[in-house]
Design an enzyme around this catalytic site. Structure first.
Site, PDB file in Angstrom:
ATOM      1  CG  PHE A 161      21.350  40.554  24.932  1.00  0.00           C
ATOM      2  CD1 PHE A 161      22.694  40.946  25.385  1.00  0.00           C
ATOM      3  CD2 PHE A 161      20.257  41.091  25.283  1.00  0.00           C
ATOM      4  CE1 PHE A 161      22.683  42.368  26.042  1.00  0.00           C
ATOM      5  CE2 PHE A 161      19.918  42.152  25.954  1.00  0.00           C
ATOM      6  CZ  PHE A 161      21.239  42.922  26.447  1.00  0.00           C
ATOM      7  CG  ASP A 162      18.935  33.462  21.509  1.00  0.00           C
ATOM      8  OD1 ASP A 162      17.831  33.225  21.319  1.00  0.00           O
ATOM      9  OD2 ASP A 162      19.904  33.125  20.932  1.00  0.00           O
TER      10      ASP A 162
END
Lengths: 316, 213
Positions: A161-162
């Protein structure tokens, strides 16, 4: 239970359809049911690559908790008319996609069904539908398939995930865009002990975490078949601290936090080899896809209002 | 009723000489209502409900009335009546609160695909035959409209079993002339939320009396 809904339209007509990864949220006291993760997508690779890893996760969960129905579940949702129903099922069989649940809505928007299926994550190739889902509070992202897929693990499901505007809100990005980098650093330092607000995929990370805890509870922390990664442009020494504190306060664990301080994400993703990577900026999503990672764009936050193709990342 | 009427309207639009239409009969065994028969009749008129026949019978005779009138589908809020009627081979459906929120613009018929009739299981009980022939007639009606924007819509839900059982149900219905519009393969998922979303006017359980589950 993690339910993912997929839109198989692509499979039928060659158009890109939505992948709905609907994961069911836990706590369904009415009798939890198996959640399996299945990917249906127009491009075979999307389904083929994560499948062994997902099956591994489910197989190991069943081994440890034979009575439980908390698993990954993939539901195919399409607005196809059911007159292609038999063809759809044949296609699923032909490609050996592990999908047992599906919805053919005959034209109406599948969004309502996402809620009925307690979707934890909705994947689609149609960004409009993804936006609709996000607006309904459902974690969602637009799929981008790489031309060539890099090899990924079959025994461990890896999800990356960012941070900003994906797990967290876009508040910091707003500051950065409006007032520049210095202001951003200042703001983050001043607010180090203030939690970031949650982003659209926080719930999905939570659902993954619940499954992970089931392995930990049986002493399988080191050998857990689910691994999560934070890949952020924030830097470890400064702005990253707030991100970590927030995750901790939420009771969420992330297995690896990679603070790139503005460096390109591609090489890092190449090292991690996630089965899927979520980012709110198209620049990064495309970069990931170019490197052979299945990438999903989260059309949320301030980044959508600006030129999505930034040529350079700036150290945060 | 309004949805049934909508179907009739559209059928006649397609073909003014259409004979395969819904014919609605109102039947009551309530003696009080029978005494006020004119009120009952004028009420239905008032609400714009097209009832072609009114049947006032006693509790003992109502089954006979159903049969005399060649009723293909019996809708009631009374569970006893559903049981009684089913036993004599009339497809019977229990109406409930859910029905009240259903669309008046589109008649939505749900088929529960879990009971797939195997052709080799000997003589079919009356209800099964009735259900099958009624579905076939509905199927015929459905064919008079296009794929989308139809005032009549068929929904298939298979609760148990995976995609194979759904496929089997789709094929079986197709062989009866029923082309399904929406299909949901639940594979064990809870039906409740789906039913609230789908809002069928009634469910046809292929081969069962309608009182299963």
């Amino acid at each position: 239970m993690v339910k993912m809904s997929l839109d198989p339209v692509q499979v039928m007509s060659g158009q890109v359809k939505e992948l709905k990864v609907a994961t069911s949220s836990n706590g369904d006291s009415r009798g939890s049911w198996d959640e399996k993760e299945e990917f249906d997508q127009d491009h075979l690779g999307l389904t083929t690559k994560p499948k062994p890893a997902l099956e591994t996760v489910n197989a190991r969960l069943r081994e440890l908790y034979p009575q439980s129905e908390e698993l990954f579940d993939i539901v195919l949702v399409t607005y196809n008319h059911a007159h292609v129903g038999i063809r759809l099922i044949n296609t699923i069989n032909h490609h050996n996609l592990f999908i047992e649940r599906f919805c053919m809505t005959g034209g109406s928007s599948p969004i309502g069904y996402l809620k009925a299926w307690h979707t934890n994550l909705y994947l689609s190739a149609d960004s409009e539908k993804v936006r609709e889902a996000l607006a309904e509070g459902i974690a969602a992202a637009t799929m981008f398939m790489p031309e060539k897929l890099t090899e990924v693990s079959e025994s461990q499901l890896r999800v990356a995930f960012d941070g900003d505007a994906v797990l967290f809100s876009d508040e910091s990005e707003r500051i950065f865009k409006a007032h520049g980098l210095d202001k951003f650093f200042e703001h983050e330092k001043d607010n180090e002990d203030t939690l970031l607000d949650h982003g659209p995929l926080k719930g999905f990370l939570e659902a993954l975490g619940k499954l992970q805890k089931k392995f930990y509870a049986k002493g399988q922390r080191l050998d857990c078949p689910i691994r999560t990664y934070l890949v952020t442009a924030r830097s470890a020494a400064s702005s990253g601290i707030r991100a970590l504190k927030t995750l901790r306060a939420w009771g969420l664990e992330i297995d690896e936090a990679l603070f790139l301080a503005g460096a390109r994400k591609g090489p890092m993703l190449e090292k991690i080899r996630p089965h899927i990577y979520f980012d709110d900026q198209m620049f990064h999503v495309e970069g990931a896809a170019e490197m052979g990672t299945i990438a999903a764009h989260v059309p949320y936050g301030i980044a959508q209002k600006h030129n999505p193709k930034q040529k350079s990342s700036v150290a945060k | 009723l309004q949805a049934l009427q909508k179907v009739n309207e559209r059928l006649l639009e397609e073909n003014p000489a259409e004979s395969l239409l819904f014919d609605v009969i109102l039947i009551t065994t309530d003696s009080q209502q029978q005494q006020q028969s004119s009120r009952v009749i004028s009420s239905t008129r008032h609400y714009g409900l097209e009832v072609s026949r009114f049947c006032f019978s006693s509790e003992e005779d109502f089954i006979e009335s159903l049969q005399k009138n060649n009723v293909k589908l019996f809708l009631t809020t009374d569970t006893n009546e559903v049981t009684q009627a089913s036993q004599t081979g009339v497809v019977s459906v229990l109406l409930d609160q859910q029905t009240a929120v259903c669309s008046s613009e589109q008649l939505r018929v749900m088929f529960c695909g879990d009971a797939v009739i195997r052709p080799d299981t000997g003589p079919m009980p009356l209800t099964r035959q009735a259900a099958q022939s009624f579905s076939t007639q509905l199927g015929e009606m459905r064919q008079k409209f296009g794929m989308f924007d139809s005032p009549l819509s068929f929904i298939l839900v298979t609760s148990h079993g995976g995609r194979e059982s759904c496929r089997g149900a789709l094929q079986m219905l197709r062989s009866r002339g029923v082309s399904v519009d929406e299909a949901y393969c639940l594979a064990g998922a809870p039906r409740g939320p789906m039913l609230s979303l789908l809002q069928p006017h009634f469910l046809l359980r292929d081969g069962y009396s309608g009182l299963e589950e």
